[in-house]
Design a protein around this motif. Structure first.
Motif, PDB file in Angstrom:
ATOM      1  N   ASN A 156       0.806  -1.217   0.000  1.00  0.00           N
ATOM      2  CA  ASN A 156       0.000   0.000   0.000  1.00  0.00           C
ATOM      3  C   ASN A 156       0.838   1.266   0.000  1.00  0.00           C
ATOM      4  OD1 ASN A 156      -2.378  -1.414   0.007  1.00  0.00           O
ATOM      5  ND2 ASN A 156      -2.606  -1.369   2.223  1.00  0.00           N
ATOM      6  N   PHE A 157       1.973   1.253   0.686  1.00  0.00           N
ATOM      7  CA  PHE A 157       2.675   2.513   0.913  1.00  0.00           C
ATOM      8  C   PHE A 157       4.056   2.603   0.285  1.00  0.00           C
ATOM      9  CE2 PHE A 157      -0.344   2.249   4.414  1.00  0.00           C
ATOM     10  CZ  PHE A 157      -0.893   3.517   4.404  1.00  0.00           C
ATOM     11  N   CYS A 158       4.698   1.484   0.026  1.00  0.00           N
ATOM     12  CA  CYS A 158       6.119   1.538  -0.252  1.00  0.00           C
ATOM     13  C   CYS A 158       6.483   1.074  -1.657  1.00  0.00           C
ATOM     14  CB  CYS A 158       6.873   0.667   0.746  1.00  0.00           C
ATOM     15  SG  CYS A 158       6.171   0.711   2.410  1.00  0.00           S
ATOM     16  N   GLU A 175      15.796   0.719  13.834  1.00  0.00           N
ATOM     17  CA  GLU A 175      16.287   1.673  12.838  1.00  0.00           C
ATOM     18  C   GLU A 175      15.318   1.793  11.669  1.00  0.00           C
ATOM     19  OE1 GLU A 175      21.110   1.226  13.520  1.00  0.00           O
ATOM     20  OE2 GLU A 175      20.051  -0.256  12.320  1.00  0.00           O
ATOM     21  N   ILE A 176      14.736   0.655  11.301  1.00  0.00           N
ATOM     22  CA  ILE A 176      13.771   0.681  10.198  1.00  0.00           C
ATOM     23  C   ILE A 176      12.541   1.490  10.595  1.00  0.00           C
ATOM     24  CG2 ILE A 176      12.234  -0.737   8.799  1.00  0.00           C
ATOM     25  CD1 ILE A 176      14.417  -2.931   8.898  1.00  0.00           C
ATOM     26  N   ILE A 177      12.098   1.300  11.834  1.00  0.00           N
ATOM     27  CA  ILE A 177      10.950   2.081  12.310  1.00  0.00           C
ATOM     28  C   ILE A 177      11.253   3.575  12.214  1.00  0.00           C
ATOM     29  CG2 ILE A 177       9.659   2.730  14.384  1.00  0.00           C
ATOM     30  CD1 ILE A 177       9.534  -0.159  15.168  1.00  0.00           C
ATOM     31  N   CYS A 179       8.048   3.205  -4.686  1.00  0.00           N
ATOM     32  CA  CYS A 179       9.448   3.650  -4.710  1.00  0.00           C
ATOM     33  C   CYS A 179      10.443   2.517  -4.502  1.00  0.00           C
ATOM     34  CB  CYS A 179       9.689   4.698  -3.634  1.00  0.00           C
ATOM     35  SG  CYS A 179       8.873   6.258  -3.986  1.00  0.00           S
ATOM     36  N   HIS A 180      10.020   1.449  -3.843  1.00  0.00           N
ATOM     37  CA  HIS A 180      10.977   0.372  -3.563  1.00  0.00           C
ATOM     38  C   HIS A 180      10.713  -0.875  -4.398  1.00  0.00           C
ATOM     39  CE1 HIS A 180      13.088   2.444  -0.316  1.00  0.00           C
ATOM     40  NE2 HIS A 180      11.914   2.887   0.087  1.00  0.00           N
ATOM     41  N   GLY A 181       9.700  -0.839  -5.264  1.00  0.00           N
ATOM     42  CA  GLY A 181       9.471  -1.927  -6.203  1.00  0.00           C
ATOM     43  C   GLY A 181       8.685  -3.089  -5.651  1.00  0.00           C
TER      44      GLY A 181
HETATM   45  C1  HEC Z   1       8.546   8.568  -2.567  1.00  0.00           C
HETATM   46  C2  HEC Z   1       9.371   7.393  -2.632  1.00  0.00           C
HETATM   47  C3  HEC Z   1       9.480   6.484  -1.418  1.00  0.00           C
HETATM   48  C4  HEC Z   1       8.454   5.864  -0.735  1.00  0.00           C
HETATM   49  C5  HEC Z   1       6.961   5.953  -1.003  1.00  0.00           C
HETATM   50  C6  HEC Z   1       9.092   5.056   0.284  1.00  0.00           C
HETATM   51  N1  HEC Z   1      10.448   5.211   0.228  1.00  0.00           N
HETATM   52 FE1  HEC Z   1      11.810   4.252   1.426  1.00  0.00          FE
HETATM   53  N2  HEC Z   1      13.294   5.333   0.552  1.00  0.00           N
HETATM   54  C7  HEC Z   1      13.153   6.183  -0.518  1.00  0.00           C
HETATM   55  C8  HEC Z   1      14.440   6.756  -0.844  1.00  0.00           C
HETATM   56  C9  HEC Z   1      14.711   7.732  -1.972  1.00  0.00           C
HETATM   57  C10 HEC Z   1      15.361   6.213   0.087  1.00  0.00           C
HETATM   58  C11 HEC Z   1      16.860   6.516   0.182  1.00  0.00           C
HETATM   59  C12 HEC Z   1      17.029   7.674   1.103  1.00  0.00           C
HETATM   60  C13 HEC Z   1      18.488   7.992   1.348  1.00  0.00           C
HETATM   61  O1  HEC Z   1      19.277   7.849   0.436  1.00  0.00           O
HETATM   62  O2  HEC Z   1      18.796   8.352   2.480  1.00  0.00           O
HETATM   63  C14 HEC Z   1      14.601   5.311   0.941  1.00  0.00           C
HETATM   64  C15 HEC Z   1      15.160   4.569   1.984  1.00  0.00           C
HETATM   65  C16 HEC Z   1      14.495   3.597   2.696  1.00  0.00           C
HETATM   66  C17 HEC Z   1      15.100   2.739   3.676  1.00  0.00           C
HETATM   67  C18 HEC Z   1      16.549   2.704   4.075  1.00  0.00           C
HETATM   68  C19 HEC Z   1      17.254   1.739   3.193  1.00  0.00           C
HETATM   69  C20 HEC Z   1      18.700   1.552   3.545  1.00  0.00           C
HETATM   70  O3  HEC Z   1      19.283   0.575   3.062  1.00  0.00           O
HETATM   71  O4  HEC Z   1      19.233   2.379   4.276  1.00  0.00           O
HETATM   72  C21 HEC Z   1      14.122   1.931   4.159  1.00  0.00           C
HETATM   73  C22 HEC Z   1      14.248   0.835   5.197  1.00  0.00           C
HETATM   74  C23 HEC Z   1      12.895   2.306   3.486  1.00  0.00           C
HETATM   75  N3  HEC Z   1      13.164   3.319   2.608  1.00  0.00           N
HETATM   76  C24 HEC Z   1      11.692   1.711   3.709  1.00  0.00           C
HETATM   77  C25 HEC Z   1      10.503   2.191   3.185  1.00  0.00           C
HETATM   78  C26 HEC Z   1       9.213   1.699   3.576  1.00  0.00           C
HETATM   79  C27 HEC Z   1       8.978   0.570   4.550  1.00  0.00           C
HETATM   80  C28 HEC Z   1       8.289   2.423   2.891  1.00  0.00           C
HETATM   81  C29 HEC Z   1       6.779   2.347   3.013  1.00  0.00           C
HETATM   82  C30 HEC Z   1       6.227   2.659   4.308  1.00  0.00           C
HETATM   83  C31 HEC Z   1       9.003   3.364   2.049  1.00  0.00           C
HETATM   84  N4  HEC Z   1      10.339   3.194   2.265  1.00  0.00           N
HETATM   85  C32 HEC Z   1       8.406   4.253   1.181  1.00  0.00           C
HETATM   86  C33 HEC Z   1      11.983   6.480  -1.196  1.00  0.00           C
HETATM   87  C34 HEC Z   1      10.721   6.075  -0.799  1.00  0.00           C
END
Ligand code: HEC
Length: 117
Positions: free
Chosen positions: A51-53, A80-82, A56-58
């Motif tokens: 739903n949310f991620c 850390e993930i939280i 951007c993360h595939g």
């Molecule tokens: C709009 C795009 C976008 C969405 C939506 C998004 N992310 Fe991300 N996320 C990113 C980007 C860009 C980064 C890299 C940020 C950086 O370089 O510091 C990232 C980084 C992360 C990281 C850190 C990865 C690492 O190896 O350090 C985590 C974990 C993560 N996202 C989880 C999530 C989760 C779970 C969700 C859904 C709740 C989510 N993201 C939604 C764009 C997104």
């Protein structure tokens, strides 16, 4: 006139009685939920991810606009993930408001388990 009013009151009282009975029945019978019930209630990490991620993360967590997080559990702890999800940053939006606490926890716990397989 009077009769109609009394009738209404009776119906209302009956409704109230049913409500009280059902509420007290709930409180007095703390039956342990079975596993399927728990699964239905528990927030579901992969589903929240969809739903949310996913945008951007595939769909395989392989990354797109955001990085690959297929093995994010090797790099980051659940805590850390939280934090990462709550605060966002570096192009990622914060989800502090969008996600309930149990959803956030379920999602992070699931991601933290993703390690080398
Ligand atoms: C709009 C795009 C976008 C969405 C939506 C998004 N992310 Fe991300 N996320 C990113 C980007 C860009 C980064 C890299 C940020 C950086 O370089 O510091 C990232 C980084 C992360 C990281 C850190 C990865 C690492 O190896 O350090 C985590 C974990 C993560 N996202 C989880 C999530 C989760 C779970 C969700 C859904 C709740 C989510 N993201 C939604 C764009 C997104």
């Amino acid at each position: 006139m009077i009769e109609g009013f009394a009738h209404m009151t009776m119906r209302w009282m009956l409704g109230l009685l049913v409500l009280i009975l059902s509420l007290s029945a709930c409180g007095s019978k703390p039956s342990k939920p079975n596993d399927t019930q728990v699964a239905a209630v528990k927030a579901d990490g992969p589903k929240i991810y969809q739903n949310f991620c996913i945008s951007c993360h595939g769909n395989q967590l392989q990354g797109a606009q955001g990085p690959n997080i297929q093995k994010v559990g090797e790099r980051l702890t659940e805590e850390e993930i939280i934090k990462r999800i709550q605060k966002g940053g570096g192009g990622m939006p914060p989800f502090q408001v969008a996600l309930k606490e149990d959803e956030l926890k379920a999602l992070a716990a699931w991601l933290a388990e993703l390690k080398q397989w």
